[in-house]
Design an enzyme around this catalytic site. Structure first.
Site, PDB file in Angstrom:
ATOM      1  CB  CYS A  59      -0.931  -0.002   1.211  1.00 57.00           C
ATOM      2  SG  CYS A  59      -0.116  -0.498   2.748  1.00 57.00           S
ATOM      3  CG  HIS A  86      -0.311   3.728   5.721  1.00 49.77           C
ATOM      4  ND1 HIS A  86       0.038   3.094   6.878  1.00 49.77           N
ATOM      5  CD2 HIS A  86      -0.524   2.736   4.809  1.00 49.77           C
ATOM      6  CE1 HIS A  86       0.033   1.777   6.681  1.00 49.77           C
ATOM      7  NE2 HIS A  86      -0.320   1.538   5.441  1.00 49.77           N
TER       8      HIS A  86
END
Ligand code: NAD
Length: 355
Positions: free
Chosen positions: A140, A220
């Site tokens: 990711c 994130h």
């Protein structure tokens, strides 16, 4: 129709299965599950043929009222390509299974880069996976950085990338992960593994990364600094350049999106499945130019940004479409790009007309 098997039906696997189902040129051959848990019940309800990973555990499925189509061996035999979305390290153990059946396979970012011939990002190196048998769709974070680096590299050249990654402690379903009340340098050593991982996609790129872990499950957040080889006169040019990229979502200041919580709320309001955000979310105001130093901040939804990349990797490996065609079809079928955040003149006129 290309038949795609999904081995490992967890956070990534179930999203990839649903994304495959929305494509006009592929279908889900089936999904392999270890145990008859709530996720397996969901797969059965979605009418995905279910295959048991472990022959010795088929009774448990029958007791839960779940019909099995066979074992994972049967699934691999019946698939044109397999997406392996098992936990880190299991993919490497599974590779001999795919080799035995001569079935090409995609692995995920938790595997070591050596598992596959190519580490893949749809925007950066689509063509490199064409005709490869084994491809790793990068993690990711690496996907998020690769999408940003690609257009900047093409338009301005890159001398150096420095990024601090503030990483979510775990996914919402990972109840045992943490920290629960701390901000951890993770790893303490610099660079973190993310920089070298980006270099599996851009071997020549000079990049240093620093990693931290914080108590959130949402997304994130990256604080990025890129020293350009040649800077434009005006930072607005860079904003416009990034806005052209479908998988980069610009977050305008007026939207009042102050973090990952509001981003997730926006995705749920927009009816996104599971509240997923497949795009990098870049705060437009954070895009700043100081001499040749470009700065910005972006949020990355760890559970879903690799999903469109898996779909494109399937097409690249099997030669179904070229890169621009595949990305466009994936974007269209998934609904990538949140038009309510589009503040282009055209969209503003549409909005006024609607009023
Ligand atoms: P997960 O734990 O949510 O799902 C993995 C699934 O595989 C589970 O259902 C598990 O029961 C099953 N499984 C375990 N052993 C198996 C086996 N031998 N055969 C078949 N299935 C098996 O994991 P995830 O988060 O979906 O991660 C999968 C991969 O994707 C990892 O490589 C990970 O690093 C990568 N990835 C994860 C994220 C994320 O944030 N979750 C983001 C990008 C990439």
């Amino acid at each position: 129709m290309l038949r795609v098997g999904i081995n490992g039906y967890g956070t990534i696997g179930k999203r990839v299965a649903d994304a495959v189902r929305t494509q006009p040129d592929m279908e889900v051959a089936g999904v392999a599950k270890v145990s008859p848990d709530y996720v397996a019940l969901g797969a059965a309800e979605a009418e995905y043929p279910l295959y048991a990973v472990d022959e010795d555990r088929t009774d448990g499925f029958h007791e839960a009222g779940i019909d099995l189509a066979g074992t994972v061996d049967d699934l691999v035999a019946d698939s044109d390509i397999v997406v392996d979305a098992t936990p880190s390290g299991i993919g490497a153990q599974n590779r001999p299974l795919y080799e035995r059946h001569d079935t090409p396979a995609l692995f995920q970012g938790g595997e070591d880069a050596t598992i596959a011939e190519v580490s893949f990002n749809a925007r950066a190196n689509y063509d490199e996976a064409t005709d490869a048998d084994y491809v790793r769709v990068v993690s990711c974070n690496t996907t998020g950085l690769s999408r940003l680096v690609s257009p900047i590299h093409e338009s301005y050249g890159i001398e150096k990338v420095r990024t601090t990654l503030v990483r979510r402690g775990g996914d919402p379903s990972q109840t045992g992960r943490g920290p629960i009340n701390d901000a951890l340098p993770d790893p303490v050593s610099i660079p973190s593994h993310h920089g070298p991982d980006v270099q599996t996609v851009f071997p020549e790129l000079d990049i240093d990364t620093i990693g931290l872990k914080v108590p959130t499950t949402m997304m994130h957040v990256h604080a990025v600094n890129i020293t350009l080889e040649e800077a434009p006169d005006d930072v607005a040019e860079i904003r416009d350049r990034l806005r052209e990229e479908n998988r980069l979502l610009m977050i305008p200041d007026y939207a009042g999106i102050d973090g990952a919580g509001t981003l997730k709320d926006l995705a749920l309001d927009a009816g996104r499945p599971r509240g997923d955000i497949w795009e990098n979310c870049i705060w437009e105001e954070s895009i700043t130019l100081e001499g040749r130093d470009l700065y910005c901040m972006q949020a990355i939804h760890q559970e879903s940004d690799v999903v469109p990349e898996n779909i494109d990797a399937i097409r690249s490996v099997t030669g179904l479409l070229n890169g621009p065609e595949s990305r466009a079809l994936t974007n269209e079928t998934l609904g990538i790009g949140l038009s309510r955040l589009d503040n282009s003149e055209e969209r503003a006129v549409d909005r006024q007309t609607a009023d």
